[in-house]
Write a protein that holds these residues in place. Structure first.
Motif, short mmCIF file in Angstrom:
data_model
loop_
_atom_site.label_atom_id
_atom_site.label_comp_id
_atom_site.label_asym_id
_atom_site.label_seq_id
_atom_site.Cartn_x
_atom_site.Cartn_y
_atom_site.Cartn_z
N TRP A 501 0.82 -1.21 0.00
CA TRP A 501 0.00 0.00 0.00
C TRP A 501 0.86 1.26 0.00
CZ3 TRP A 501 -4.48 -0.58 -1.78
CH2 TRP A 501 -5.27 -1.69 -1.49
N ARG A 502 2.03 1.20 0.60
CA ARG A 502 2.93 2.36 0.59
C ARG A 502 3.28 2.76 -0.83
NH1 ARG A 502 8.58 3.32 0.74
NH2 ARG A 502 8.96 1.11 0.35
N TRP A 503 3.50 1.77 -1.69
CA TRP A 503 3.86 2.09 -3.07
C TRP A 503 2.70 2.67 -3.86
CZ3 TRP A 503 8.46 3.17 -4.14
CH2 TRP A 503 9.53 2.49 -3.54
N TRP A 504 1.48 2.44 -3.39
CA TRP A 504 0.35 3.08 -4.05
C TRP A 504 0.46 4.60 -3.93
CZ3 TRP A 504 -4.81 1.50 -5.84
CH2 TRP A 504 -4.86 0.15 -6.21
N VAL A 505 1.08 5.07 -2.87
CA VAL A 505 1.31 6.50 -2.73
C VAL A 505 2.64 6.89 -3.36
CG1 VAL A 505 1.65 8.40 -1.10
CG2 VAL A 505 -0.09 6.67 -0.65
N VAL A 506 3.71 6.24 -2.92
CA VAL A 506 5.05 6.66 -3.33
C VAL A 506 5.23 6.51 -4.84
CG1 VAL A 506 7.52 6.26 -3.03
CG2 VAL A 506 5.99 6.06 -1.07
N HIS A 507 4.76 5.40 -5.42
CA HIS A 507 4.92 5.22 -6.86
C HIS A 507 3.78 5.85 -7.66
CE1 HIS A 507 5.91 3.23 -10.70
NE2 HIS A 507 4.60 3.17 -10.83
N LEU A 508 2.53 5.50 -7.31
CA LEU A 508 1.41 6.00 -8.11
C LEU A 508 1.31 7.52 -8.06
CD1 LEU A 508 -1.47 3.42 -7.58
CD2 LEU A 508 -0.08 3.81 -9.60
N TRP A 509 1.69 8.10 -6.95
CA TRP A 509 1.74 9.56 -6.90
C TRP A 509 2.69 10.10 -7.96
CZ3 TRP A 509 2.34 13.08 -2.07
CH2 TRP A 509 1.07 13.42 -1.58
N VAL A 510 3.86 9.48 -8.06
CA VAL A 510 4.88 9.99 -8.97
C VAL A 510 4.56 9.63 -10.42
CG1 VAL A 510 7.32 9.83 -9.60
CG2 VAL A 510 6.67 9.96 -7.20
N GLU A 511 4.35 8.34 -10.67
CA GLU A 511 4.25 7.86 -12.04
C GLU A 511 2.84 7.96 -12.62
OE1 GLU A 511 6.78 7.37 -13.66
OE2 GLU A 511 8.35 6.99 -12.19
N GLU A 512 1.85 8.22 -11.78
CA GLU A 512 0.50 8.39 -12.31
C GLU A 512 -0.05 9.76 -11.96
OE1 GLU A 512 -3.70 8.58 -12.50
OE2 GLU A 512 -2.80 8.09 -10.57
N SER A 513 -0.25 10.05 -10.66
CA SER A 513 -0.86 11.32 -10.27
C SER A 513 -0.01 12.52 -10.67
CB SER A 513 -1.09 11.35 -8.75
OG SER A 513 -2.05 10.41 -8.37
N PHE A 514 1.28 12.47 -10.34
CA PHE A 514 2.14 13.61 -10.65
C PHE A 514 2.28 13.80 -12.16
CE2 PHE A 514 4.86 14.10 -6.53
CZ PHE A 514 3.69 14.14 -5.79
N GLU A 515 2.43 12.68 -12.89
CA GLU A 515 2.54 12.78 -14.35
C GLU A 515 1.22 13.29 -14.95
OE1 GLU A 515 5.17 12.43 -16.03
OE2 GLU A 515 6.52 11.04 -15.04
N PHE A 516 0.11 12.85 -14.39
CA PHE A 516 -1.22 13.32 -14.81
C PHE A 516 -1.29 14.84 -14.66
CE2 PHE A 516 -6.03 12.32 -13.92
CZ PHE A 516 -6.40 13.18 -14.94
N PHE A 517 -0.92 15.33 -13.49
CA PHE A 517 -0.94 16.76 -13.22
C PHE A 517 0.02 17.50 -14.14
CE2 PHE A 517 0.47 20.53 -10.84
CZ PHE A 517 -0.74 21.09 -10.46
#
Length: 768
Positions: A501-517
């Motif tokens: 679950w930690r990687w859902w934030v650490v990775h998905l934030w970077v490679e999905e949410s941050f890239e989306f933004f």
């Protein structure tokens, strides 16, 4: 310039052109492919999550010796997991390769210690002498017997019985490790765990021993351990699996095919002369709204936290060079390494978030052409509430690590998860702040009921505009943060699932949410100032987001190779993490085109901000693409590299180089709008800071991360991870650790120049 409000967004295009845009066949196909891709990716993640829960390492009810003596129980393992987190050991050493590269990886080191101890007891049992005195044939026999004993550990049993030599080894390793945890070892840069008493240290040692057992004991009906035979430790007989080997090459083939496909699609549909109608919604400068005038303190806070991160990073870097003290001062007694690392990891998240939060709120009235009622009051409320939370996070981190929150450490101290060290109570508050930010962005984009109803209707019938995606990217950032709090109201019993679950934030934030933004912001700003058409901007974002969702979501699997997750993550991580590189290639291609457009417009007034954004795209490709997807993500490479300095190189160049520079570029965009035509806007100092940042990233890589990281990778391959993370290795690289100060000096000068530049350029806001 006359504006239209069709589809719930402000536009200079006529209704006829917008209607034609909604019917554009390429855009419509990409739009629906995006929605389908996003749905299928998260549907897969839902199934994979259930499967991971089912296949994560079990914990036997009791661990017993051959004489039926209970060595420890599942409750002891759980208490030990709490002790490990409470002491924040993940920010001194590592577990399953996750965490700090400063100290040992506790899983790997404990595995080696167990193997050596078992080997010694077996030698005494069979030959009545020490292992190192045996003949080579005798050593081979004992070594093989020890490895078989380790591989036969069956964690699915409710009562796990160990042979005599194994039981004695566990007792010895537990005793030594318990003592090490509660004693200062300044030679190694270790400050004792202030949160642990002798009983806590004992259970923490038992938890660490359990993680070592998961790394070598085979899964049922398999010759593969729960961690896919990681770590590589020849003494224990751990070797890469056939899946690790096969899917590495399949992933490379998939990546090259993807490169070709992206270039082809870009040439056919996304490149060439942009002849569509320009929608220049950001035309000139207008008087600042009340809420925009409140944003200045957000940018000053960014500068403050930026300097705090710089200070923490400098102290950490010195620890690597001189572990015993800070130029003679015993820093470990007052500022332990794990505290410095926890703050150093969380401060960039804070200042990057604040740069994005402030910039998005500043852009809102420009995008909508109107100020929402009471928006300025709510912007102030968000700021002061967030500052209180951040102060609580820093203070709680220190008090928790130093042992002053014995019963509240999990909620308000340091919960001991890398990048998510903040206490769970602070996590809830931070999530609330992110959600509130998304709400404020929403009401700034659509400031009254009539506006948001039209926007919702447009979105519902499929007329999805760039502004809709821009706001959804902010909501996406807030919502994904929730997954880092699972289980929501208690300490998790499984470290594997905590890490998942930690990687859902650490990775998905970077490679999905941050890239989306990132994709939405850069495209909107280029469109808004009239450099590209709305049609081209939206088409590009649709395609980028398809790649971001496929690669960023399922590609999370490359973080789940070795921490006890099932083997499905090896093909998923290998194949789809390579896709993460594809939108980065597209961003670089676009940044080159954008640079040509900008340089062709001599009157372009936002050049400084866009140079930062273009630099962010380039470093995103280098840091996340080359140093991440190219160097680290392939399973066979990652098997040996995991937990080495090459990961630090990827982290610094991608987090600061990509998302940090983007945030700073957005701030400079806003600062230029604040200056308008009324105040001078000197770009020189911003360019100097950007130049120094770029030089620093190159120097860090060439003078420290590579000279330490590549030999460390060789050391893993030749000797195993435990040696590569030991002082025996690190002491040979002290020269290169000292050289990091060169890059630090350049970075510090750039930071001070930039922060002062912020203060100067914000003077118009603070003038009465």
């Amino acid at each position: 310039m006359k504006s239209n409000y069709q589809d719930g967004v402000i536009s200079t295009l006529t209704s006829e052109i917008l209607t034609k845009l909604n019917r554009n066949p390429v855009n419509r196909k990409l739009k629906w492919l995006l929605l389908i891709s996003a749905f299928l990716c998260f549907l897969f993640m839902g199934w994979a999550t259930l499967f991971t829960y089912q296949q994560s390492p079990p914990i036997p009810v009791q661990f017993i010796s051959s004489q039926d003596q209970v060595l420890f129980t599942d409750k002891d393992v759980f208490l030990g997991k709490q002790g490990f987190q409470k002491a924040d050991l993940i920010d001194y050493g590592g577990l399953y390769g996750m965490g700090s590269m400063f100290g040992p990886d506790y899983t790997a080191k404990t595995l080696v210690d167990l193997a050596k101890a078992i080997r010694e007891y077996l030698a005494q049992e069979k030959f009545h002498q020490s292992f190192h005195l045996l003949t080579s044939d005798q050593q081979f026999l004992i070594q093989r017997k020890m490895q078989i004993m380790l591989h036969n550990v069956d964690l699915t049993q409710k009562s796990l019985r160990f042979p005599t030599a194994f039981s004695q080894a566990i007792v010895d390793v537990r005793k030594n490790l318990s003592q090490e945890l509660v004693q200062d070892n300044f030679k190694a840069g270790y400050s004792r765990a202030h949160t642990l008493n002798q009983a806590d240290a004992k259970s923490t040692s038992e938890f660490i021993i359990y993680t070592a057992l998961t790394s070598v004991g085979h899964r049922p009906n398999s010759t593969i351990s729960w961690t896919q035979n990681w770590p590589y430790e020849p003494i224990a007989g751990n070797q890469p699996t056939s899946q690790t080997f096969t899917w590495t090459w399949a992933g490379f083939c998939f990546a090259f095919a993807g490169f070709g496909a992206v270039i082809m699609i870009n040439r056919i549909w996304l490149s060439g002369e942009d002849r569509e109608a320009i929608d220049q919604v950001i035309d000139g400068f207008k008087n600042l709204t009340p809420s925009q005038k409140k944003i200045g303190k957000y940018f000053l806070f960014v500068a403050t936290i930026f300097l705090v991160q710089l200070l923490m990073g400098g102290l950490m870097a010195h620890y690597y060079s001189e572990r015993t003290s800070f130029y003679g001062f015993e820093i470990g007694k007052y500022l332990p390494f794990n505290f410095l690392r926890s703050i150093h990891l969380q401060t960039p998240i804070v200042w990057i978030a604040f740069s994005w939060i402030g910039s998005a709120l500043f852009l809102g009235p420009i995008i909508s052409g109107k100020e929402a009622k009471y928006q300025n009051i709510l912007v102030d409320l968000l700021f002061y509430a967030s500052v209180i939370v951040i102060a609580g996070i820093v203070i709680g981190n220190y008090l928790g690590i130093m042992g002053y929150l014995p019963h509240l450490w999990f909620w308000f101290g340091n919960q001991g998860n890398s990048y998510l060290e903040l206490g769970r109570g602070w996590q809830y508050a931070f999530f609330a702040a992110l959600l509130f930010w998304s709400y404020l962005v929403f009401r700034s984009f659509w400031p009254d009921k009539r506006h948001w109803q039209r926007a919702f209707k447009s979105f519902r019938i499929g007329n999805i505009r760039l502004e809709h995606l821009f706001w959804l990217s902010t909501l996406n950032i807030a919502v994904l943060y929730v997954f880092g709090m699972i289980p929501m109201f208690e300490i998790g019993k499984s470290y594997t699932m905590d890490d998942f679950w930690r990687w859902w934030v650490v990775h998905l934030w970077v490679e999905e949410s941050f890239e989306f933004f990132t994709a939405c912001v850069t495209a909107y700003l280029l469109m808004g100032i009239g450099l590209i058409s709305r049609c081209f901007a939206e088409r590009t974002v649709y395609f980028e987001l398809i790649l971001i969702f496929i690669g960023g979501v399922i590609g999370t699997g490359h973080h789940m190779y070795w921490a006890g997750e099932p083997s499905i993550w090896i093909p998923m991580g290998s194949m789809f993490s390579f896709i993460e590189v594809l939108p980065l290639i597209l961003l670089v291609i676009e940044s080159i085109d954008e640079y040509k457009i900008i340089t062709a417009h001599q009157t372009f007034q936002y050049k400084l901000g866009y140079m930062y954004i273009i630099a962010a795209a380039v470093w995103n490709f280098i840091g996340a693409g080359v140093f991440g997807g190219g160097v680290l993500n392939a399973p066979l490479v990652n098997y040996y590299e995991h937990g080495t300095f090459l990961t630090l190189n990827h982290a610094h160049t991608s987090l600061f180089g990509a998302f940090g520079l983007l945030g700073l570029g957005m701030i400079y965009f806003c600062l230029r709008y604040i200056a308008s035509d009324k105040y001078p806007f000197i770009e020189k100092w911003g360019y100097i800071a950007l130049f120094l940042y770029n030089i620093t990233l190159v120097l860090w890589t060439t003078l420290t991360f590579f000279p330490v990281g590549w030999p460390q990778l060789n050391a893993v391959y030749e000797h195993g991870l435990t040696y590569a993370r030991s002082l025996s290795f690190y002491d040979t690289k002290t020269f290169w650790q000292w050289l990091r100060i060169i890059g630090d000096i350049f970075f510090s000068i750039g930071a001070l120049i930039m922060c002062w530049d912020f203060i100067v350029k914000l003077k118009p806001i603070f003038k009465k």
